[in-house]
Write an enzyme that holds these catalytic residues in place. Structure first.
Site, short mmCIF file in Angstrom:
data_model
loop_
_atom_site.label_atom_id
_atom_site.label_comp_id
_atom_site.label_asym_id
_atom_site.label_seq_id
_atom_site.Cartn_x
_atom_site.Cartn_y
_atom_site.Cartn_z
N ASN A 396 31.66 6.33 -3.05
CA ASN A 396 32.30 5.04 -3.27
C ASN A 396 31.35 3.91 -2.89
OD1 ASN A 396 34.84 3.19 -3.47
ND2 ASN A 396 33.96 2.72 -1.47
N GLU A 397 30.89 3.17 -3.88
CA GLU A 397 30.07 1.97 -3.64
C GLU A 397 28.86 2.28 -2.76
OE1 GLU A 397 32.32 -1.30 -2.13
OE2 GLU A 397 33.69 -1.36 -3.84
#
Length: 663
Positions: A396-397
């Protein structure tokens, strides 16, 4: 996009789509030749058509702003297992949200212990030492989350684990009461077991109260260990044990999302390696689950865990899309938000084999037979049938470091080898451009990842200016999942800017496979992030204009896109847009018309080539009082467009016309 990512402009007729979509023909019946042409990307009566993702619009859930504990998860007791610590929040401790009750001249002591707990994953419990019970007893009171909301005549299910530490059994009274001590409901049990035992009781209050309290009172002298104090409304969403708050869950269900991404967000990769979200800690009996600090500065009971997430997806008809850490922690770990995000830590390579097996076990938990090791655990929880997992996101990111890329590829390759039918999703960082974005996409292009997750939160003007963002993406490259996006606000203008942008997502539904607004839920008194789609308190749910935009798009999803159907007057309006799709399951043609400007615009379309039936249409209009309004009005009426549609869009409005092509 930069040339190194090999983006190119898509031609309106998309002739190259024919070959790669031809396989879709075999799944259609002989009576739908018209739909066959559409699905194959062939023009229909001169109108360019192409197949688009039928799973385009979904939701993203993260335990942020008390979205889980104190929110969607229906548990009414805060800090039910005495596991709060200053690591969660500086002034928190094991007795946060609890009060020691000594009235009626009773006295004793209260302590937090860890010797021989209910389960090692739940190490803390309270010991109540009653020296003199007095007239009213000695005990504990819990305030819940900003007070406990109860309704007269409704049943509430109470449970607790106790262990008797003195010689004689202890009568215990459980009460729902007001802040001033008025008793709304009361029941009793006798704690007699020398080892941990669970007691379950029902309470039905005679009055309603939005700020009630739960009291547990020992009535005689003695010593009693107490843990896992729980109070649930008997009526949960779909009647599930350990279930969800009905009104919030229904608001989510009413979106009719095609998928749900969970459990985060930054929550997934966590604040340091020991704070990563590990799915195995969140299944099984709740007293055996491992709680932990929430990266958003509160606490996760993990009562809402992977089983409940999968079950909720099934209950609302959404495909599950879990996100697992890519074996690295958040680059902002250790409070590095302000200094460039240098806190990313990676699991040692020696630990990767075990971690990869953990992810493989997740797929087996979701999809394995009831006789497999992890499928049996799912079955033991009450769901023998598989959950039909199709998607899995990795990371995630994440900052695109060599450590991240090495571990991501190890996970991707291992999962793909064992489960080739699972669609795996990578990550392109936290923004719509920049170093991580470019390097993430270069990584995807090099290895041919199936799908990439993009995130961005921008001003509404950005969304208006980027409605053609995906027009030039590579049709032969990785698909796109927009896992998190929102314009910065909950006004009607914000919502319409998102609606206009979403017409571009439908136009590019052959590249953009999924999109989900974020965040989904926020408790108004505890918001960690704004804006959100749904705001709530203990007794209310507030739906934003953004919510209704998402709902109208998701409820009116299609799987075929028609190009160049609608024209506008004035033609140069950059705040007006449209999309036209067909739902081949129903045969309905759906036209979405957006005006994100302050003056009316007129939309025109010729309908007979689309096969619509005269007079068989409805129109739903979303509008509001002004650009800055945070309230929206929705009206649905019958609609007779005629052969030529000529419709004037009010300022700051979304109109959805759904026309029948079948009886």
């Amino acid at each position: 996009m930069k040339n190194k990512n090999k983006w190119y402009a898509a031609k309106k007729t998309l002739p190259g789509m024919v070959a790669c979509l031809a396989a879709a023909l075999c799944s259609l019946s002989a009576n739908v030749t018209y739909a066959q042409q559409q699905t194959a990307g062939q023009p229909v009566n001169g109108i360019p058509a192409k197949a688009i993702s039928p799973n385009l619009f979904g939701i993203f859930f993260e335990d942020i702003s008390y979205a889980a504990d104190g929110g969607l998860y229906a548990e009414l007791i805060q800090n039910r297992s005495f596991e709060y610590t200053p690591a969660d929040r500086r002034n928190w401790h094991s007795l946060t949200a609890w009060e020691y009750l000594t009235k009626g001249y009773g006295y004793g002591s209260l302590s937090v212990e860890t010797k021989a707990p209910v389960h090692p994953n739940n190490p803390h419990y309270v010991v109540l030492n009653v020296d003199d019970a007095g007239q009213e007893g000695v005990g504990l009171v819990n305030d819940g989350f900003d007070g406990i909301v109860i309704r007269a005549g409704e049943q509430y299910d109470f449970s607790v684990f106790t262990r008797l530490l003195s010689a004689q059994p202890i009568p215990v009274t459980v009460q729902l009461r007001s802040k001033k001590g008025e008793i709304y409901a009361e029941t009793t049990f006798t704690a007699a077991a020398k080892s941990w035992k669970k007691y379950s009781l029902a309470l039905t209050p005679g009055k309603s109260d939005d700020s009630a309290r739960l009291a547990i009172v020992a009535k005689t002298k003695g010593i009693l260990a107490i843990d896992m104090v729980s109070l649930f409304p008997h009526k949960t969403f779909h009647g599930r044990t350990n279930g969800l708050r009905p009104d919030l869950a229904q608001a989510v269900a009413d979106l009719q999302p095609k998928f749900m991404r969970f459990p985060g967000g930054c929550l997934v990769h966590g604040d340091g390696l020991d704070n990563m979200y590990r799915w195995k800690n969140t299944i099984g009996p709740v007293e055996e689950r491992k709680e932990q600090r929430n990266i958003w500065s509160y606490h996760q009971s993990t009562g809402l865990g992977y089983f409940e997430y999968f079950q909720f997806c099934e209950d609302i008809g959404a495909k599950p899309l879990p996100v697992v850490p890519a074996a690295v922690s958040c680059q902002n770990s250790g409070g590095t938000w302000a200094i460039g995000g240098t806190g990313q830590k990676a699991l040692p390579l020696a630990d990767m084999s075990g971690y990869i097996q953990e992810i493989l076990d997740l797929v087996e938990y979701a999809n394995g037979s009831a006789t497999s090791k992890w499928g049996a655990k799912r079955a033991a929880a009450g769901h023998p049938a598989p959950f039909h997992l199709e998607y899995l996101a990795i990371g995630n990111e994440d900052k695109q470091t060599p450590e991240f890329r090495e571990r991501f590829k190890m996970i991707y390759d291992a999962v793909k080898k064992k489960y080739p039918n699972i669609t795996l999703i990578g990550t392109s960082g936290p923004g719509f451009e920049g170093e991580d974005f470019e390097e993430g996409w270069a990584f995807a292009n090099k290895y041919g990842w199936q799908m990439m997750d993009e995130h961005y939160y921008e001003n509404p003007e950005w969304f208006l200016a980027h409605t053609h963002r995906y027009d030039q993406y590579n049709r032969n490259g990785s698909k796109v999942y927009i896992g998190e996006y929102a314009s910065k606000g909950n006004t009607l203008f914000n919502a319409m800017s998102e609606a206009l942008y979403m017409t571009g997502l439908e136009r590019n539904g052959d590249v953009v496979s999924m999109a989900s607004y974020a965040p989904l839920l926020a408790r108004t008194a505890h918001t960690s992030w704004n804006p959100n789609l749904i705001y709530f308190t203990g007794n209310s749910v507030s739906l934003t204009p953004n919510y209704y935009v998402q709902q109208l798009f998701s409820r009116n999803n299609g799987d075929v896109y028609y190009d160049n159907v609608v024209s506008f007057s004035p033609a140069d309006s950059h705040t007006a847009g449209a999309s036209c799709v067909k739902d081949t399951k129903t045969g309905d043609v759906i036209i979405k018309l957006v005006n994100a400007g302050d003056t009316p615009v007129t939309a025109t379309a010729s309908l007979p080539p689309l096969g619509t039936r005269s007079g068989m249409a409805v129109i739903t209009v979303l509008s509001g009082e002004s650009k800055t309004s945070t309230q929206a009005v929705i009206k649905t009426t019958d609609f007779k467009p005629g052969e030529t549609l000529s419709y004037t869009l009010p300022p700051y409005s979304l109109s959805v016309i759904r026309a029948k092509t079948k009886d």
